[in-house]
Design a protein around this motif. Structure first.
Motif, PDB file in Angstrom:
ATOM      1  N   SER A   1      34.190  51.493  -3.507  1.00  0.00           N
ATOM      2  CA  SER A   1      33.769  50.222  -2.841  1.00  0.00           C
ATOM      3  C   SER A   1      32.599  50.600  -1.849  1.00  0.00           C
ATOM      4  O   SER A   1      32.511  51.739  -1.352  1.00  0.00           O
TER       5      SER A   1
ATOM      6  N   LYS B   1      32.663  38.966  -0.117  1.00  0.00           N
ATOM      7  CA  LYS B   1      33.432  40.066   0.658  1.00  0.00           C
ATOM      8  C   LYS B   1      32.242  40.969   1.218  1.00  0.00           C
ATOM      9  O   LYS B   1      32.464  42.024   1.576  1.00  0.00           O
TER      10      LYS B   1
ATOM     11  N   SER C   1      30.080  45.977  -9.994  1.00  0.00           N
ATOM     12  CA  SER C   1      30.201  44.518  -9.881  1.00  0.00           C
ATOM     13  C   SER C   1      30.041  44.372  -8.428  1.00  0.00           C
ATOM     14  O   SER C   1      30.133  45.274  -7.478  1.00  0.00           O
ATOM     15  N   ARG C   2      30.194  43.159  -8.099  1.00  0.00           N
ATOM     16  CA  ARG C   2      30.131  42.846  -6.828  1.00  0.00           C
ATOM     17  C   ARG C   2      30.659  41.557  -6.463  1.00  0.00           C
ATOM     18  O   ARG C   2      30.885  40.668  -7.129  1.00  0.00           O
ATOM     19  N   ASP C   3      31.156  41.338  -5.128  1.00  0.00           N
ATOM     20  CA  ASP C   3      31.818  40.141  -4.604  1.00  0.00           C
ATOM     21  C   ASP C   3      30.948  39.781  -3.214  1.00  0.00           C
ATOM     22  O   ASP C   3      31.091  40.466  -2.146  1.00  0.00           O
ATOM     23  N   ASN C   4      29.983  38.819  -3.289  1.00  0.00           N
ATOM     24  CA  ASN C   4      29.288  38.322  -2.403  1.00  0.00           C
ATOM     25  C   ASN C   4      30.136  37.644  -1.102  1.00  0.00           C
ATOM     26  O   ASN C   4      29.573  37.726  -0.014  1.00  0.00           O
TER      27      ASN C   4
ATOM     28  N   TYR D   1      31.149  47.153  -5.982  1.00  0.00           N
ATOM     29  CA  TYR D   1      32.154  48.133  -6.465  1.00  0.00           C
ATOM     30  C   TYR D   1      31.368  48.974  -7.615  1.00  0.00           C
ATOM     31  O   TYR D   1      30.422  48.757  -8.269  1.00  0.00           O
TER      32      TYR D   1
ATOM     33  N   SER E   1      23.969  38.895   0.120  1.00  0.00           N
ATOM     34  CA  SER E   1      24.159  38.119  -1.252  1.00  0.00           C
ATOM     35  C   SER E   1      22.628  37.973  -1.723  1.00  0.00           C
ATOM     36  O   SER E   1      22.678  37.497  -2.946  1.00  0.00           O
TER      37      SER E   1
END
Length: 127
Positions: A21, A76, A71-74, A80, A30
């Motif tokens: 992470s 958060k 991958s990404r979680d904008n 990753y 973002s």
């Protein structure tokens, strides 16, 4: 200014998996593309893969294609790196990075444009 902190590294046996992470500070996460690189002592930092601001575009080095997934979680502020089928030659310090520049669509910075780096996380794959 972007601050990046990697986590998730450690020892693993060949054939195993790890998920790294990279948590980012700042409001621009973002809108920036992100990349993963790795480095072993005595060698230059090596490109692993990258991801566009939305996550809609990813790219990988041939050496990890089909085994690693970015991958990404904008929401958060986190990107990753899922690493499967690990090999001893994947042993390295892994870094996330960005150029910190807001981008449009799926554009990705060139490797020399990366300016911000985390402190790195060690991944050690034993045979």
């Amino acid at each position: 200014q972007v601050q990046l902190v990697e986590s998730g590294g450690g020892p693993v046996q060949a054939g195993g998996s790890l998920k790294l992470s990279c948590a980012a500070s700042g409001r621009i996460f973002s809108s920036v593309a992100m990349g993963w690189f790795r480095q072993v002592p005595g060698k230059e930092r090596e490109f692993v893969g990258d991801i566009s601001r939305s996550g809609g575009r990813t790219g990988y080095a041939d050496s990890v294609k089909g085994r690693f997934t970015i991958s990404r979680d904008n929401a958060k502020n986190t990107v990753y790196l899922q690493m499967n089928s690990l090999k001893p030659e994947d042993t390295a310090v892994y870094y996330c990075g960005t150029d910190g520049i807001s981008r449009v669509g799926g554009s990705i910075p060139r490797q020399f444009e990366y300016r911000y780096w985390g402190q790195g996380t060690q991944v050690t794959v034993s045979s």
